[in-house]
Design a protein around this motif. Sequence first.
Motif, PDB file in Angstrom:
ATOM      1  N   GLY A  95       2.050 -26.299-105.026  1.00  0.00           N
ATOM      2  CA  GLY A  95       2.976 -25.298-104.504  1.00  0.00           C
ATOM      3  C   GLY A  95       4.369 -25.376-105.093  1.00  0.00           C
ATOM      4  N   ALA A  96       4.877 -26.591-105.277  1.00  0.00           N
ATOM      5  CA  ALA A  96       6.224 -26.750-105.854  1.00  0.00           C
ATOM      6  C   ALA A  96       6.261 -26.243-107.298  1.00  0.00           C
ATOM      7  CB  ALA A  96       6.655 -28.212-105.791  1.00  0.00           C
ATOM      8  N   GLN A  97       5.208 -26.540-108.048  1.00  0.00           N
ATOM      9  CA  GLN A  97       5.136 -26.042-109.418  1.00  0.00           C
ATOM     10  C   GLN A  97       5.033 -24.514-109.432  1.00  0.00           C
ATOM     11  OE1 GLN A  97       1.727 -28.517-110.354  1.00  0.00           O
ATOM     12  NE2 GLN A  97       2.890 -29.534-111.972  1.00  0.00           N
ATOM     13  N   ALA A  98       4.302 -23.964-108.477  1.00  0.00           N
ATOM     14  CA  ALA A  98       4.161 -22.505-108.387  1.00  0.00           C
ATOM     15  C   ALA A  98       5.516 -21.845-108.139  1.00  0.00           C
ATOM     16  CB  ALA A  98       3.167 -22.134-107.293  1.00  0.00           C
ATOM     17  N   GLN A  99       6.349 -22.463-107.303  1.00  0.00           N
ATOM     18  CA  GLN A  99       7.687 -21.905-107.061  1.00  0.00           C
ATOM     19  C   GLN A  99       8.482 -21.838-108.359  1.00  0.00           C
ATOM     20  OE1 GLN A  99       9.104 -24.548-103.942  1.00  0.00           O
ATOM     21  NE2 GLN A  99       8.873 -22.918-102.426  1.00  0.00           N
ATOM     22  N   ALA A 100       8.403 -22.875-109.159  1.00  0.00           N
ATOM     23  CA  ALA A 100       9.112 -22.892-110.444  1.00  0.00           C
ATOM     24  C   ALA A 100       8.495 -21.889-111.425  1.00  0.00           C
ATOM     25  CB  ALA A 100       9.095 -24.297-111.034  1.00  0.00           C
ATOM     26  N   LEU A 101       7.180 -21.728-111.355  1.00  0.00           N
ATOM     27  CA  LEU A 101       6.500 -20.780-112.242  1.00  0.00           C
ATOM     28  C   LEU A 101       6.941 -19.345-111.972  1.00  0.00           C
ATOM     29  CD1 LEU A 101       4.455 -20.255-114.480  1.00  0.00           C
ATOM     30  CD2 LEU A 101       2.662 -20.210-112.718  1.00  0.00           C
ATOM     31  N   VAL A 102       7.210 -19.009-110.720  1.00  0.00           N
ATOM     32  CA  VAL A 102       7.710 -17.664-110.400  1.00  0.00           C
ATOM     33  C   VAL A 102       8.992 -17.390-111.187  1.00  0.00           C
ATOM     34  CG1 VAL A 102       8.720 -16.207-108.596  1.00  0.00           C
ATOM     35  CG2 VAL A 102       6.652 -17.510-108.116  1.00  0.00           C
ATOM     36  N   ASP A 103       9.884 -18.358-111.243  1.00  0.00           N
ATOM     37  CA  ASP A 103      11.134 -18.191-111.988  1.00  0.00           C
ATOM     38  C   ASP A 103      10.866 -17.996-113.481  1.00  0.00           C
ATOM     39  OD1 ASP A 103      12.650 -18.447-109.675  1.00  0.00           O
ATOM     40  OD2 ASP A 103      12.927 -20.612-109.940  1.00  0.00           O
ATOM     41  N   GLU A 104       9.917 -18.736-114.029  1.00  0.00           N
ATOM     42  CA  GLU A 104       9.588 -18.590-115.445  1.00  0.00           C
ATOM     43  C   GLU A 104       8.991 -17.210-115.724  1.00  0.00           C
ATOM     44  OE1 GLU A 104       7.330 -21.819-117.123  1.00  0.00           O
ATOM     45  OE2 GLU A 104       8.768 -23.328-116.420  1.00  0.00           O
ATOM     46  N   LEU A 105       8.112 -16.737-114.850  1.00  0.00           N
ATOM     47  CA  LEU A 105       7.514 -15.410-115.030  1.00  0.00           C
ATOM     48  C   LEU A 105       8.577 -14.315-114.966  1.00  0.00           C
ATOM     49  CD1 LEU A 105       4.296 -15.841-112.859  1.00  0.00           C
ATOM     50  CD2 LEU A 105       4.405 -15.643-115.363  1.00  0.00           C
ATOM     51  N   LYS A 106       9.496 -14.437-114.017  1.00  0.00           N
ATOM     52  CA  LYS A 106      10.575 -13.448-113.900  1.00  0.00           C
ATOM     53  C   LYS A 106      11.490 -13.490-115.125  1.00  0.00           C
ATOM     54  CE  LYS A 106      10.636 -13.047-108.886  1.00  0.00           C
ATOM     55  NZ  LYS A 106      11.389 -13.291-107.645  1.00  0.00           N
ATOM     56  N   PHE A 107      11.742 -14.679-115.638  1.00  0.00           N
ATOM     57  CA  PHE A 107      12.562 -14.803-116.841  1.00  0.00           C
ATOM     58  C   PHE A 107      11.897 -14.088-118.013  1.00  0.00           C
ATOM     59  CE2 PHE A 107      13.201 -17.056-120.869  1.00  0.00           C
ATOM     60  CZ  PHE A 107      14.545 -16.771-121.080  1.00  0.00           C
ATOM     61  N   ILE A 108      10.617 -14.371-118.245  1.00  0.00           N
ATOM     62  CA  ILE A 108       9.902 -13.739-119.353  1.00  0.00           C
ATOM     63  C   ILE A 108       9.923 -12.220-119.187  1.00  0.00           C
ATOM     64  CG2 ILE A 108       7.624 -13.420-120.418  1.00  0.00           C
ATOM     65  CD1 ILE A 108       9.003 -16.059-121.173  1.00  0.00           C
ATOM     66  N   SER A 109       9.707 -11.769-117.988  1.00  0.00           N
ATOM     67  CA  SER A 109       9.708 -10.331-117.721  1.00  0.00           C
ATOM     68  C   SER A 109      11.073  -9.705-118.014  1.00  0.00           C
ATOM     69  CB  SER A 109       9.308 -10.093-116.267  1.00  0.00           C
ATOM     70  OG  SER A 109       8.834  -8.810-116.097  1.00  0.00           O
ATOM     71  N   SER A 110      12.134 -10.485-117.844  1.00  0.00           N
ATOM     72  CA  SER A 110      13.487  -9.948-118.070  1.00  0.00           C
ATOM     73  C   SER A 110      13.890  -9.931-119.539  1.00  0.00           C
ATOM     74  CB  SER A 110      14.517 -10.742-117.266  1.00  0.00           C
ATOM     75  OG  SER A 110      14.736 -12.016-117.834  1.00  0.00           O
ATOM     76  N   VAL A 111      13.242 -10.725-120.375  1.00  0.00           N
ATOM     77  CA  VAL A 111      13.663 -10.802-121.781  1.00  0.00           C
ATOM     78  C   VAL A 111      12.706 -10.120-122.752  1.00  0.00           C
ATOM     79  CG1 VAL A 111      15.014 -12.912-121.450  1.00  0.00           C
ATOM     80  CG2 VAL A 111      12.623 -13.083-122.165  1.00  0.00           C
ATOM     81  N   VAL A 112      11.538  -9.728-122.288  1.00  0.00           N
ATOM     82  CA  VAL A 112      10.535  -9.160-123.182  1.00  0.00           C
ATOM     83  C   VAL A 112      10.344  -7.678-122.873  1.00  0.00           C
ATOM     84  CG1 VAL A 112       8.112  -9.266-123.855  1.00  0.00           C
ATOM     85  CG2 VAL A 112       9.364 -11.372-123.445  1.00  0.00           C
ATOM     86  N   LEU A 113      10.375  -6.864-123.908  1.00  0.00           N
ATOM     87  CA  LEU A 113      10.147  -5.431-123.775  1.00  0.00           C
ATOM     88  C   LEU A 113       8.681  -5.173-124.145  1.00  0.00           C
ATOM     89  CD1 LEU A 113      11.391  -2.654-123.236  1.00  0.00           C
ATOM     90  CD2 LEU A 113      11.960  -2.543-125.662  1.00  0.00           C
ATOM     91  N   ASP A 114       7.802  -5.308-123.160  1.00  0.00           N
ATOM     92  CA  ASP A 114       6.363  -5.231-123.400  1.00  0.00           C
ATOM     93  C   ASP A 114       5.704  -4.757-122.105  1.00  0.00           C
ATOM     94  OD1 ASP A 114       3.617  -5.861-123.600  1.00  0.00           O
ATOM     95  OD2 ASP A 114       3.994  -7.633-124.828  1.00  0.00           O
ATOM     96  N   ASN A 115       5.333  -3.490-122.036  1.00  0.00           N
ATOM     97  CA  ASN A 115       4.761  -2.929-120.815  1.00  0.00           C
ATOM     98  C   ASN A 115       3.489  -3.635-120.382  1.00  0.00           C
ATOM     99  OD1 ASN A 115       6.802  -1.045-120.625  1.00  0.00           O
ATOM    100  ND2 ASN A 115       5.655   0.529-121.713  1.00  0.00           N
ATOM    101  N   ALA A 116       2.646  -4.000-121.318  1.00  0.00           N
ATOM    102  CA  ALA A 116       1.396  -4.677-120.979  1.00  0.00           C
ATOM    103  C   ALA A 116       1.675  -6.050-120.368  1.00  0.00           C
ATOM    104  CB  ALA A 116       0.503  -4.809-122.211  1.00  0.00           C
ATOM    105  N   LEU A 117       2.612  -6.774-120.943  1.00  0.00           N
ATOM    106  CA  LEU A 117       2.950  -8.088-120.408  1.00  0.00           C
ATOM    107  C   LEU A 117       3.608  -7.973-119.039  1.00  0.00           C
ATOM    108  CD1 LEU A 117       2.546 -10.976-121.365  1.00  0.00           C
ATOM    109  CD2 LEU A 117       4.895 -10.956-122.159  1.00  0.00           C
ATOM    110  N   HIS A 118       4.460  -6.973-118.861  1.00  0.00           N
ATOM    111  CA  HIS A 118       5.077  -6.741-117.550  1.00  0.00           C
ATOM    112  C   HIS A 118       3.999  -6.470-116.500  1.00  0.00           C
ATOM    113  CE1 HIS A 118       9.501  -6.221-118.454  1.00  0.00           C
ATOM    114  NE2 HIS A 118       8.964  -6.424-119.638  1.00  0.00           N
TER     115      HIS A 118
END
Length: 129
Positions: A81-104
């Motif tokens: 669970g603790a790792q999952a909380q950190a993973l949410v932040d990583e996923l949101k970061f990637i979503s904010s820096v990548v212009l890719d509709n499929a990845l979003h």
Amino acid sequence: MGRWFLEADVALACKFELDPTSRGMRSLTPADFADDEPVRVSCRTTETWVSERLFARLVKIGDAYNLHLLPLLREDIRLNGAQAQALVDELKFISSVVLDNALHYAVERMIPIVTLSGRSGHPINFEWP
């Protein structure tokens, strides 16, 4: 000056998105991945399936940014669970820096389950085909 470069980058990205004949082009449309083998993302009885190619793209981008958890997902793995909380932040970061509709689209499918794991403390599983 910096704003001009940003606008030029966005225009170039849009050109590639609209011109699938570009050499070396990678698809940015979620529908292009519908027939892929899926990676299963699950927490207890909640699950989603993400295209294997999109999931691999996500892992590689996480690796390129030297993120901690995304590169670990290149094989079957269970995160707590603790790792999952950190993973949410990583996923949101990637979503904010990548212009890719499929990845979003893939990230949007994963975030609710990863968030559930982080909040409940139950492990989250990533299972490749």
